[in-house]
Design an enzyme around this catalytic site. Sequence first.
Site, PDB file in Angstrom:
ATOM      1  N   GLU A  97     -68.517 -50.879 -11.133  1.00  0.00           N
ATOM      2  CA  GLU A  97     -67.482 -51.656 -11.811  1.00  0.00           C
ATOM      3  C   GLU A  97     -68.115 -52.882 -12.459  1.00  0.00           C
ATOM      4  OE1 GLU A  97     -63.399 -51.416  -9.525  1.00  0.00           O
ATOM      5  OE2 GLU A  97     -64.971 -52.029  -8.137  1.00  0.00           O
ATOM      6  N   HIS A 128     -61.981 -44.275  -1.470  1.00  0.00           N
ATOM      7  CA  HIS A 128     -62.082 -43.503  -2.708  1.00  0.00           C
ATOM      8  C   HIS A 128     -63.228 -42.487  -2.705  1.00  0.00           C
ATOM      9  CE1 HIS A 128     -58.984 -45.953  -4.361  1.00  0.00           C
ATOM     10  NE2 HIS A 128     -59.716 -47.018  -4.552  1.00  0.00           N
ATOM     11  N   LYS A 152     -69.345 -54.380  -7.556  1.00  0.00           N
ATOM     12  CA  LYS A 152     -68.766 -55.275  -8.556  1.00  0.00           C
ATOM     13  C   LYS A 152     -69.878 -55.875  -9.421  1.00  0.00           C
ATOM     14  CE  LYS A 152     -64.566 -55.158  -6.702  1.00  0.00           C
ATOM     15  NZ  LYS A 152     -63.395 -54.542  -7.366  1.00  0.00           N
TER      16      LYS A 152
END
Length: 487
Positions: free
Chosen positions: A228, A252, A338
């Site tokens: 991400e 996930h 992230k």
Amino acid sequence: MSSRPARTAGKHGPRPDDHVIVLFGATGDLAKRKLLPGLFHLARAGLMPSRYRIVGSAPAAEALGTEEFRKHAREAVSEFGSARPEGPAWREFEDALSFGAADPDDTGPLLAAVHEAERAVGGSPRRLFHLAVPPKAFPSVVDELGSTGLAEGGRLIVEKPFGTDLASARALDATIHAVFDESRVFRIDHFLGKESVDNILALRFANGLFEPVWNRNHISHVQIDVPEQLTIEGRAGFFEGTGTFRDMIVTHLFQILGFVAMEPPATLTARSLRQEKDKVFAALRPLDPAHVVRGQYEGYRDEPGVDPHSDTETFVALRVELDNWRWAGVPFYLRSGKALGQGRHMVTLGFREPALRMFPLTTQDTAEGRHNALVIDFDDPGRITTRFLAKEPGPEMRLGEAEMVFAYTDCFTTAHALEGYERLLLDAMLGDQSLFTSSDGIERLWEVSAPLLHDPPPVQSYAPGSWGPESVHRLIRPYRWYLPEER
């Protein structure tokens, strides 16, 4: 749960029975970004019940009147929806909205709103409750539904995280099962609602081209990679107590692994699909902290609300192994984080090299190996790429990389495609648990995660915009990460 429920055909697909849908946390961010726009899209597509009402709910301190809630929904759909809130479709949807506040010591407004919605629908509509609230609020809301009798015959959608370890997951399941039996519980993971995740099943089991080679004899390794670009974006209160492993891997990526690695189900029913996925989780070896890289992007500790000495990981990569006949000896590499170089959703299957080397090796071949790959991009709308070697034009036998690509947008119309939340909201109304997580499955995932949770390796710093700490390359050797897509 042994078969898919009977469905009434709508304009573009199955249509559920009449419903009253109650959104707890209706004033929150998830409802604004996903649930209200998603329900309106289902209505425009002719996939909502013939008669339905949507009751928003929140604690009295955050409560709205019905007209205020309708205005809130209009703003949400206008900002995040795929269609403007206007015309007959919007007026019909807006008329179906009402609001009922609920506090543990005063459930009267919610009860009145639900009963009024049921009278407006008529007959005996089904009830669907969506807990779009923080996990700490789950027990009190479930208790309210049980004590008021609203839970009777109703279905419950539960948002992640499903606990933070095995003990908390078991405690949460016990709380839920005291009011709702497992057949009425829908633990939602929006990744599993993607068209391209369903396409993993179609690719594997509908094509004799792939299923015979989908095993350890032909596949050398598998990557599930969900980087991400976003930072924590002011969510320190949530992220500091969760971290990337709990937020992304358990919820996930392990679920995607279940679909990639499962045995062929006897049928495409909820029971068969969930049984085969849970068998994959049963075969997972306990995680070895020595095969895990935890990272933290530079500047994370300066984020508002973050402990200046925080050891919370914003990045994790790990090696996972399965003890079963199909996958023994095949490493699965999972990565998410992230502030990385790209935002992608990828599954990469690397194939073994042929036994006979009749073609000369280049220096790059010697360093990295020459592996065919099947690459599944499961971001919406999705694509599948097959990478192979072909002869380059010219008098010499020189090999070059080539690709064959299937892209959803090139092959099918996506005008009526549903986003992950939309698909799963529809399935919950239909009573189809195929793409939802079972209590046994999630508890097993926390069980195999225990060694890592008890003894996590220290976080390593990485630069925002990079691909994580340098040690991720050692983790995956002798292979390399498919992302970034360098050739």
